[in-house]
Design a protein around this motif. Structure first.
Motif, PDB file in Angstrom:
ATOM      1  N   PRO A   1       0.727  -1.184   0.062  1.00  0.00           N
ATOM      2  CA  PRO A   1       0.063  -0.017  -0.061  1.00  0.00           C
ATOM      3  C   PRO A   1       0.687   1.454  -0.110  1.00  0.00           C
ATOM      4  N   ASP A   2       1.777   1.371   0.748  1.00  0.00           N
ATOM      5  CA  ASP A   2       2.573   2.525   0.708  1.00  0.00           C
ATOM      6  C   ASP A   2       3.313   2.966  -0.618  1.00  0.00           C
ATOM      7  N   ALA A   3       3.740   1.935  -1.405  1.00  0.00           N
ATOM      8  CA  ALA A   3       4.300   2.201  -2.703  1.00  0.00           C
ATOM      9  C   ALA A   3       3.436   2.663  -3.610  1.00  0.00           C
ATOM     10  N   ILE A   4       2.081   1.997  -3.474  1.00  0.00           N
ATOM     11  CA  ILE A   4       1.010   2.305  -4.437  1.00  0.00           C
ATOM     12  C   ILE A   4       0.767   3.789  -3.939  1.00  0.00           C
ATOM     13  N   ARG A   5       0.685   4.401  -2.709  1.00  0.00           N
ATOM     14  CA  ARG A   5       0.127   5.544  -2.334  1.00  0.00           C
ATOM     15  C   ARG A   5       1.094   6.533  -2.932  1.00  0.00           C
ATOM     16  N   LEU A   6       2.271   6.463  -2.670  1.00  0.00           N
ATOM     17  CA  LEU A   6       3.323   7.338  -3.479  1.00  0.00           C
ATOM     18  C   LEU A   6       3.210   7.543  -4.839  1.00  0.00           C
ATOM     19  N   ARG A   7       2.850   6.602  -5.555  1.00  0.00           N
ATOM     20  CA  ARG A   7       2.585   6.719  -6.895  1.00  0.00           C
ATOM     21  C   ARG A   7       1.324   7.445  -7.284  1.00  0.00           C
ATOM     22  N   LEU A   8       0.382   7.275  -6.651  1.00  0.00           N
ATOM     23  CA  LEU A   8      -0.837   7.783  -6.888  1.00  0.00           C
ATOM     24  C   LEU A   8      -0.845   9.345  -6.580  1.00  0.00           C
ATOM     25  N   GLN A   9      -0.137   9.480  -5.455  1.00  0.00           N
ATOM     26  CA  GLN A   9      -0.007  10.826  -5.242  1.00  0.00           C
ATOM     27  C   GLN A   9       0.977  11.709  -6.212  1.00  0.00           C
ATOM     28  N   ALA A  10       2.064  11.082  -6.516  1.00  0.00           N
ATOM     29  CA  ALA A  10       3.023  11.540  -7.495  1.00  0.00           C
ATOM     30  C   ALA A  10       2.380  11.879  -8.982  1.00  0.00           C
ATOM     31  N   SER A  11       1.484  10.982  -9.372  1.00  0.00           N
ATOM     32  CA  SER A  11       1.039  10.927 -10.562  1.00  0.00           C
ATOM     33  C   SER A  11      -0.398  11.904 -10.945  1.00  0.00           C
ATOM     34  N   ARG A  12      -1.049  11.800  -9.646  1.00  0.00           N
ATOM     35  CA  ARG A  12      -2.373  12.763  -9.528  1.00  0.00           C
ATOM     36  C   ARG A  12      -3.213  12.014 -10.524  1.00  0.00           C
ATOM     37  N   ALA A  13      -3.091  10.603 -10.282  1.00  0.00           N
ATOM     38  CA  ALA A  13      -4.143   9.874 -11.093  1.00  0.00           C
ATOM     39  C   ALA A  13      -5.746  10.206 -10.565  1.00  0.00           C
TER      40      ALA A  13
END
Length: 641
Positions: free
Chosen positions: A169-181
């Protein structure tokens, strides 16, 4: 003779006549003729193999860090990878995808069926408010829905980013935040080594801290029919309600197509941005030279959709040729070591791409087992992702009686760019061949000056090309400083390499994989090649660990073939390293482990090995780990020495 001299002294082997492909040779001659008029002439030649909605005004402008190709031209990736073939009566009913799940379930999609699914998904995304330039995250394992979702985004001009399905979950969260999906497509779960990976549960945990995310679409992979929460939709019901017709947007060649996040030493994920036309044209060329598509091919890129190899070779590059692609969900050695071969035989696979680790994994099963399970009609084994030792290359070539095309590239280069062209190029086991059309490189010292043949140095690219990443998402300065400041007007790969007297490139590994032992620089690949040649060794990984006297010493982690004696293997490896490299490379420890930690792409996670050897514990990021049990095996090996 030291290890580098031994590698580069391997003789160049002319391609045997039975492996020669006349059609490929003729096409390569045509491409080289275009290249002789300049790189731009070659990239124009390649681009004209695809369908454009508007011709370009300028083929190329700018240099490294600011390059653009096919300026003003418009096309659509989905149109080229799906519609072009679905509209062709000779190809419309050809299988685009043959899929097998780890439990053994099978699905097939023709190009006509794939186009309909892509259109329905594109309309579904538009119904959820996705517009051109929005980011859609695709958190899926190797499923047909991953192909559909990616090309649905391509169709409407949405930017997609594939999130590795094994992420925590933490790795997913960082990428969702960074991409602004704004939308994410996931599955309720996936199968891996007989276990169910809780994809939806991990995604739900991660999205709590991604306020810009508006909606989640859920593929019911396991059949468990998960209870949907607010702002969630089931894939099947949503797509069924949509029309199977959606026009392709006209996308300017240099608009971003997708983001792919790479991990590094910094906490913030690095979102590498690839362009629309550049990636399409470059991957078309990549598959042409590396795989040599033939009308009856069934091609298997045995990698995870979350790693760039899969979009290069399958989702974009493979489909752009109208290939039939085999796709597999699970672990390549589950429930038996020969699963890769069994699945390939079952579906008539003719060409396979697999990481070198996958080949060493097969070798550990024993020659007799491999021969008994080998697929009929196999024409090619190609590999990339990590250095390929000559011993494994020669074994693969001998056992399967096919050419082994060893390729090199990076996430940032967007394709592999140096390898022997399939069906044409001479082979030197373990080397990465020579640059294919449209690419140029050099090996230089730390001051940027070219080094003589046979001398290790820094691998740099000396001319831009269409698949090169265009920026880092939200961090243009980081893009420039990371790749273009160390060596003026050149792209720094941060890999160490040697070019031998035959012009063959040997990539030794990351410059940070070079061990400094008592002020002597030694590549881990040199040590691994020496160690892997010993009888009883299945695979080996070498890392450098701190030593009070020598600064750093190499230690080896090894898995054994059946029946091998650990004590004999340890002694043989130590002696081989000293004999082939010298006492300076003497192994500090040899850890015999039941398994090595790998990503789903088959890369050994050496940083975890280093941490285990130095501290006896592993606290580092294991988000990309394929099998958590491998870490416990490594820790047990460290404890038992």
């Amino acid at each position: 003779m030291d290890a580098i001299e031994a590698l580069t002294a391997i003789p160049l082997q002319p391609l045997p006549g039975r492996w020669h492909v006349p059609r490929q040779a003729a096409l390569l001659e045509e491409a080289r003729a275009a290249e002789s008029r300049g790189n731009n002439a070659y990239w124009e030649w390649a681009a004209r193999r695809l369908r454009w909605q508007r011709p370009w005004d300028r083929l190329h402008d700018g240099d490294f860090g600011k390059t653009r190709y096919y300026v003003g031209g418009q096309l659509n990736v989905a149109d080229n990878c799906v519609d072009r073939h679905a509209e062709d009566p000779a190809r419309a009913d050809r299988h685009a995808i043959i899929w097998e799940g780890e439990p053994g379930d099978i699905r097939r999609l023709t190009y006509r069926e794939l186009r309909d699914e892509v259109c329905r998904c594109a309309n579904a995304l538009k119904s959820l408010g996705v517009r051109r330039g929005d980011v859609v995250a695709i958190h899926l394992p190797n499923l047909p829905e991953a192909f559909v979702a990616i090309h649905a985004c391509n169709r409407i001009g949405a930017i997609h980013t594939v999130l590795f399905s094994g992420f925590a979950p933490d790795a997913i969260r960082l990428r969702l935040q960074a991409s602004r999906a704004v939308v994410v497509i996931t599955a309720d779960g996936s199968y891996r080594r007989g276990r169910t990976v809780p994809l939806l549960g991990n995604l739900r945990e991660a999205r709590k801290d991604a306020p810009q995310l508006r909606h989640t679409v859920v593929v019911n992979r396991t059949g468990a029919a998960p209870s949907l929460q607010p702002n969630e939709s089931g894939w099947e019901a949503l797509l069924k309600s949509m029309p199977a017709d959606c026009p392709c947007e006209k996308i300017e060649a240099n608009e971003p197509a997708f983001l792919i996040f790479t991990s590094g030493t910094e906490s913030k994920p690095k979102g590498v941005v690839h362009s629309t036309a550049g990636f399409l044209v470059g991957t078309w060329a990549n598959v042409q030279w590396q795989v040599g598509p033939e009308p009856d091919d069934v091609y298997w890129c045995a990698a995870d959709v979350g790693w760039l190899t899969f979009p290069i070779q399958a989702v974009t590059g493979g489909l752009s040729h109208g290939l039939t692609l085999f796709c597999y969900e699970g672990a390549l050695d589950y429930p038996q070591q020969t699963r890769l071969l069994d699945s390939a035989k079952r579906h008539g696979v003719t060409k396979i791409l697999v990481a070198p680790t996958g080949l060493r994994m097969l070798r550990a099963a024993g020659d007799d087992a491999v021969k008994a399970h080998a697929p009929h009609g196999l024409r090619l084994v190609t590999t990339q992702g990590e250095p390929l030792d000559p011993d494994t290359a020669e074994w693969t070539q001998r056992i399967f009686d096919v050419p082994v095309v060893n390729a090199y590239g990076q996430t940032e280069t967007g394709s592999t760019w140096t390898y022997p062209v399939y069906g044409v190029g001479a082979l030197k086991p373990g080397s990465c061949g020579t640059p294919v059309p449209g690419h140029a490189c050099a090996v230089v010292d730390d001051a940027g000056k070219p080094v003589p043949a046979g001398t290790r140095g820094n691998l740099v690219l000396t001319a831009p090309f269409p698949t090169l990443a265009r920026t880092i998402w939200d961090d243009e300065e980081r893009y420039r400083t990371a790749y273009f400041t160390r060596f003026s007007h050149r792209y720094a790969t941060s890999d160490e390499a040697v070019i031998d007297a035959d012009g063959q490139i040997w990539v030794l590994g990351r410059t940070d994989d070079v061990i400094n032992v008592a002020a002597h620089r030694i590549s881990t690949m040199e040590i691994e090649s020496a160690a892997a040649s010993q009888a009883g060794v299945a695979e080996v990984a070498v890392v450098g660990v701190h030593d009070a006297l020598r600064g750093t010493v190499p230690v080896a982690f090894v898995t054994l073939r059946p029946g091998a004696d650990p004590a004999v293997v340890r002694a043989g490896m130590a002696a081989a390293v000293e004999r082939e490299i010298g006492g300076i490379a003497r192994l500090g420890r040899v850890y015999v482990s039941a398994a090595l930690p790998k990503t789903r792409a088959g890369k050994i996670m050496r940083r975890l090995l280093r941490e285990a050897a130095e501290t006896g514990i592993v606290r580092g990021d294991t988000a990309g780990l394929e099998d958590p049990a491998a870490v416990q095996a490594v820790l047990a090996a460290v404890k038992n020495v």
